[in-house]
Design a protein around this motif. Sequence first.
Motif, PDB file in Angstrom:
ATOM      1  N   VAL A  19       0.849  -1.203   0.000  1.00  0.00           N
ATOM      2  CA  VAL A  19       0.000   0.000   0.000  1.00  0.00           C
ATOM      3  C   VAL A  19       0.879   1.246   0.000  1.00  0.00           C
ATOM      4  CG1 VAL A  19      -1.665   1.343   1.343  1.00  0.00           C
ATOM      5  CG2 VAL A  19      -2.003  -1.104   1.035  1.00  0.00           C
ATOM      6  N   ARG A  42      -8.613  -1.114   6.748  1.00  0.00           N
ATOM      7  CA  ARG A  42      -7.807  -2.323   6.673  1.00  0.00           C
ATOM      8  C   ARG A  42      -8.629  -3.523   7.109  1.00  0.00           C
ATOM      9  NH1 ARG A  42      -3.078  -0.734  10.391  1.00  0.00           N
ATOM     10  NH2 ARG A  42      -3.591   1.260   9.513  1.00  0.00           N
ATOM     11  N   TRP A  52      -5.184  -4.699   2.904  1.00  0.00           N
ATOM     12  CA  TRP A  52      -6.202  -3.904   2.230  1.00  0.00           C
ATOM     13  C   TRP A  52      -6.557  -4.583   0.921  1.00  0.00           C
ATOM     14  CZ3 TRP A  52      -2.312  -2.054   5.121  1.00  0.00           C
ATOM     15  CH2 TRP A  52      -2.584  -1.048   6.042  1.00  0.00           C
ATOM     16  N   ILE A  57      -8.189   0.074  -2.716  1.00  0.00           N
ATOM     17  CA  ILE A  57      -7.110   1.052  -2.881  1.00  0.00           C
ATOM     18  C   ILE A  57      -7.173   1.675  -4.275  1.00  0.00           C
ATOM     19  CG2 ILE A  57      -4.602   1.383  -2.900  1.00  0.00           C
ATOM     20  CD1 ILE A  57      -5.837   0.854  -0.096  1.00  0.00           C
TER      21      ILE A  57
END
Length: 82
Positions: A19, A42, A52, A57
Amino acid sequence: MSAEIHDLKGLRILTKKEVCALVPYTPQHIHRLEKAGRFPKRLQLGPNRVGWRLTDIEDWINGRVPAVSSQSADSDDESEKS
């Protein structure tokens, strides 16, 4: 076969390191954004592991791109007026 792989994309879980490679923020800032509801939450994968969803994302990043584009277009308009 490729359709099966595409379907699995939604199941891909990213680590904190992955991430941070995609998002130019520190882990601390990501945590602050999460607490404020401004970043994807999360997933608790185990007692000492979080992750995630890749799609969450990607959606977050894509949601931010138009805002940046419209701001730069506004500033271009203002510079032309000067």
